[in-house]
Write a protein that holds these residues in place. Structure first.
Motif, PDB file in Angstrom:
ATOM      1  N   TRP A 113     -26.770  -5.726  -2.864  1.00  0.00           N
ATOM      2  CA  TRP A 113     -28.108  -5.879  -3.530  1.00  0.00           C
ATOM      3  C   TRP A 113     -29.122  -4.760  -3.918  1.00  0.00           C
ATOM      4  O   TRP A 113     -29.162  -3.961  -3.050  1.00  0.00           O
ATOM      5  CB  TRP A 113     -28.936  -6.821  -2.755  1.00  0.00           C
ATOM      6  CG  TRP A 113     -30.186  -7.394  -3.411  1.00  0.00           C
ATOM      7  CD1 TRP A 113     -31.360  -7.021  -3.174  1.00  0.00           C
ATOM      8  CD2 TRP A 113     -30.061  -8.420  -4.593  1.00  0.00           C
ATOM      9  NE1 TRP A 113     -32.097  -7.566  -4.158  1.00  0.00           N
ATOM     10  CE2 TRP A 113     -31.403  -8.467  -4.667  1.00  0.00           C
ATOM     11  CE3 TRP A 113     -29.023  -9.259  -5.215  1.00  0.00           C
ATOM     12  CZ2 TRP A 113     -31.903  -9.458  -5.904  1.00  0.00           C
ATOM     13  CZ3 TRP A 113     -29.486 -10.084  -6.141  1.00  0.00           C
ATOM     14  CH2 TRP A 113     -30.856 -10.089  -6.402  1.00  0.00           C
ATOM     15  N   GLY A 114     -29.314  -4.408  -5.101  1.00  0.00           N
ATOM     16  CA  GLY A 114     -29.952  -3.434  -5.378  1.00  0.00           C
ATOM     17  C   GLY A 114     -28.865  -2.409  -6.198  1.00  0.00           C
ATOM     18  O   GLY A 114     -27.660  -2.365  -5.729  1.00  0.00           O
ATOM     19  N   PRO A 115     -29.524  -1.681  -7.211  1.00  0.00           N
ATOM     20  CA  PRO A 115     -28.444  -0.528  -7.976  1.00  0.00           C
ATOM     21  C   PRO A 115     -27.976   0.215  -7.040  1.00  0.00           C
ATOM     22  O   PRO A 115     -28.477   0.649  -5.888  1.00  0.00           O
ATOM     23  CB  PRO A 115     -29.298  -0.209  -9.008  1.00  0.00           C
ATOM     24  CG  PRO A 115     -30.492  -0.984  -9.169  1.00  0.00           C
ATOM     25  CD  PRO A 115     -30.727  -1.723  -7.881  1.00  0.00           C
ATOM     26  N   PRO A 116     -26.743   1.029  -7.413  1.00  0.00           N
ATOM     27  CA  PRO A 116     -26.062   1.890  -6.417  1.00  0.00           C
ATOM     28  C   PRO A 116     -27.082   3.191  -5.781  1.00  0.00           C
ATOM     29  O   PRO A 116     -27.048   3.518  -4.925  1.00  0.00           O
ATOM     30  CB  PRO A 116     -25.062   2.469  -7.006  1.00  0.00           C
ATOM     31  CG  PRO A 116     -24.731   1.555  -8.037  1.00  0.00           C
ATOM     32  CD  PRO A 116     -26.034   0.676  -8.490  1.00  0.00           C
TER      33      PRO A 116
ATOM     34  N   ALA B  80     -30.308  -1.684  -0.694  1.00  0.00           N
ATOM     35  CA  ALA B  80     -31.290  -2.534  -0.126  1.00  0.00           C
ATOM     36  C   ALA B  80     -31.067  -2.578   1.415  1.00  0.00           C
ATOM     37  O   ALA B  80     -29.980  -2.168   2.018  1.00  0.00           O
ATOM     38  CB  ALA B  80     -30.848  -3.946  -0.699  1.00  0.00           C
ATOM     39  N   THR B  81     -32.033  -2.358   2.149  1.00  0.00           N
ATOM     40  CA  THR B  81     -32.111  -2.757   3.643  1.00  0.00           C
ATOM     41  C   THR B  81     -32.866  -4.317   3.835  1.00  0.00           C
ATOM     42  O   THR B  81     -33.833  -4.409   3.310  1.00  0.00           O
ATOM     43  CB  THR B  81     -33.058  -1.714   4.333  1.00  0.00           C
ATOM     44  OG1 THR B  81     -32.243  -0.518   3.970  1.00  0.00           O
ATOM     45  CG2 THR B  81     -33.008  -1.995   5.943  1.00  0.00           C
ATOM     46  N   VAL B  82     -32.178  -5.121   4.538  1.00  0.00           N
ATOM     47  CA  VAL B  82     -32.513  -6.411   4.716  1.00  0.00           C
ATOM     48  C   VAL B  82     -33.339  -6.322   5.947  1.00  0.00           C
ATOM     49  O   VAL B  82     -32.781  -6.096   7.108  1.00  0.00           O
ATOM     50  CB  VAL B  82     -31.402  -7.490   4.637  1.00  0.00           C
ATOM     51  CG1 VAL B  82     -31.899  -9.033   5.040  1.00  0.00           C
ATOM     52  CG2 VAL B  82     -30.788  -7.442   3.251  1.00  0.00           C
ATOM     53  N   VAL B  83     -34.549  -7.082   5.823  1.00  0.00           N
ATOM     54  CA  VAL B  83     -35.211  -7.073   7.143  1.00  0.00           C
ATOM     55  C   VAL B  83     -35.271  -8.385   7.957  1.00  0.00           C
ATOM     56  O   VAL B  83     -35.148  -8.844   9.024  1.00  0.00           O
ATOM     57  CB  VAL B  83     -36.781  -6.682   6.985  1.00  0.00           C
ATOM     58  CG1 VAL B  83     -37.797  -6.880   8.084  1.00  0.00           C
ATOM     59  CG2 VAL B  83     -36.913  -5.207   6.218  1.00  0.00           C
ATOM     60  N   ASP B  84     -35.488  -9.502   7.155  1.00  0.00           N
ATOM     61  CA  ASP B  84     -35.441 -11.018   7.542  1.00  0.00           C
ATOM     62  C   ASP B  84     -34.280 -11.621   6.481  1.00  0.00           C
ATOM     63  O   ASP B  84     -34.458 -11.065   5.323  1.00  0.00           O
ATOM     64  CB  ASP B  84     -36.817 -11.636   7.319  1.00  0.00           C
ATOM     65  CG  ASP B  84     -37.819 -11.008   8.345  1.00  0.00           C
ATOM     66  OD1 ASP B  84     -37.651 -10.912   9.478  1.00  0.00           O
ATOM     67  OD2 ASP B  84     -39.047 -10.524   7.722  1.00  0.00           O
ATOM     68  N   HIS B  85     -33.583 -12.385   7.072  1.00  0.00           N
ATOM     69  CA  HIS B  85     -32.854 -13.202   6.406  1.00  0.00           C
ATOM     70  C   HIS B  85     -32.631 -14.563   6.750  1.00  0.00           C
ATOM     71  O   HIS B  85     -31.815 -14.727   7.820  1.00  0.00           O
ATOM     72  CB  HIS B  85     -31.386 -12.213   6.411  1.00  0.00           C
ATOM     73  CG  HIS B  85     -30.212 -12.856   5.531  1.00  0.00           C
ATOM     74  ND1 HIS B  85     -29.366 -13.850   5.694  1.00  0.00           N
ATOM     75  CD2 HIS B  85     -30.032 -12.479   4.170  1.00  0.00           C
ATOM     76  CE1 HIS B  85     -28.592 -14.052   4.858  1.00  0.00           C
ATOM     77  NE2 HIS B  85     -28.997 -13.212   3.802  1.00  0.00           N
TER      78      HIS B  85
ATOM     79  N   GLY C 154     -37.152 -20.997   4.047  1.00  0.00           N
ATOM     80  CA  GLY C 154     -36.679 -19.662   4.901  1.00  0.00           C
ATOM     81  C   GLY C 154     -37.013 -18.602   3.892  1.00  0.00           C
ATOM     82  O   GLY C 154     -37.301 -18.579   2.810  1.00  0.00           O
ATOM     83  N   GLU C 155     -37.183 -17.329   4.613  1.00  0.00           N
ATOM     84  CA  GLU C 155     -37.421 -15.936   3.599  1.00  0.00           C
ATOM     85  C   GLU C 155     -36.459 -14.833   3.874  1.00  0.00           C
ATOM     86  O   GLU C 155     -35.983 -14.826   4.990  1.00  0.00           O
ATOM     87  CB  GLU C 155     -38.700 -15.549   3.944  1.00  0.00           C
ATOM     88  CG  GLU C 155     -39.924 -16.421   3.340  1.00  0.00           C
ATOM     89  CD  GLU C 155     -41.303 -15.643   3.399  1.00  0.00           C
ATOM     90  OE1 GLU C 155     -41.331 -14.551   3.734  1.00  0.00           O
ATOM     91  OE2 GLU C 155     -42.135 -16.274   2.922  1.00  0.00           O
ATOM     92  N   VAL C 156     -36.191 -14.308   2.940  1.00  0.00           N
ATOM     93  CA  VAL C 156     -35.297 -13.137   2.737  1.00  0.00           C
ATOM     94  C   VAL C 156     -36.295 -11.997   2.625  1.00  0.00           C
ATOM     95  O   VAL C 156     -37.147 -12.182   1.354  1.00  0.00           O
ATOM     96  CB  VAL C 156     -34.172 -13.278   1.952  1.00  0.00           C
ATOM     97  CG1 VAL C 156     -33.535 -11.797   1.756  1.00  0.00           C
ATOM     98  CG2 VAL C 156     -33.026 -14.105   2.485  1.00  0.00           C
ATOM     99  N   THR C 157     -36.580 -10.936   3.360  1.00  0.00           N
ATOM    100  CA  THR C 157     -37.371  -9.801   2.766  1.00  0.00           C
ATOM    101  C   THR C 157     -36.387  -8.528   3.164  1.00  0.00           C
ATOM    102  O   THR C 157     -35.549  -8.447   3.690  1.00  0.00           O
ATOM    103  CB  THR C 157     -38.521  -9.679   3.892  1.00  0.00           C
ATOM    104  OG1 THR C 157     -38.157  -9.293   5.152  1.00  0.00           O
ATOM    105  CG2 THR C 157     -39.436 -10.856   3.744  1.00  0.00           C
TER     106      THR C 157
END
Length: 158
Positions: A40-43, A47-52, A58-61
């Protein structure tokens, strides 16, 4: 095959990608936060996932880190999940504390996974509230960024 279709009249951005992997394997790239970080995110903006929390409500941050160390925070608010067939979320920008930025547009994204030609077809459709919001996000590179992100998924599949 990966294609992106921008329909300014329908206020939709649709990406279709086909993979030589099962629906469950493609779904898992969304469901596992460590795998999500790998594509997730261009090369150049990983991305760094904080909440999933991939459950309705629910939320993904997460944040993406640019080449200069700049961080771009964002969130998804999950509205529907039908594992491993589909998920739907509202997608928006956040500040450094993870709070939604009300001055930036949001969109509703639906991702459908279906068996196709011995593999999986994934269709990701983002719907915008206004043409101005859609044009703003496209001018920020949303379509190219999405294509580059999805382009990294193949390498993570068996």
């Amino acid at each position: 095959m990966k294609s992106v279709d921008k329909d300014l009249d329908a206020l939709t951005l649709t990406l279709v990608a086909e993979f030589s992997a099962t629906t469950e394997q493609v779904w898992n790239l969304w469901a596992d936060p460590r795998k999500l970080e790998q594509w997730w995110g261009p090369p150049t903006y990983p991305a760094t996932v904080v909440d999933h929390d991939l459950t309705p409500g629910g939320e993904v941050t997460y944040y993406m880190t640019g080449p200069e160390g700049d961080k771009h925070h964002a969130w998804w608010r999950m509205t529907a999940v039908d594992e491993p067939k589909s998920l739907e979320f509202i997608d928006g920008f956040a500040d450094a504390d993870g709070k939604p930025v009300d001055t930036m547009p949001t969109n509703t994204t639906t991702v459908n996974f279906s068996p196709y030609d011995g593999g999986t077809r994934m269709e990701l459709r983002s719907v915008f509230d206004t043409r101005e919001q859609m044009e703003q996000l496209i001018s920020m590179g949303m379509d190219e960024g999405l294509k580059a992100s999805i382009g990294q998924m193949d390498a993570l599949l068996p």
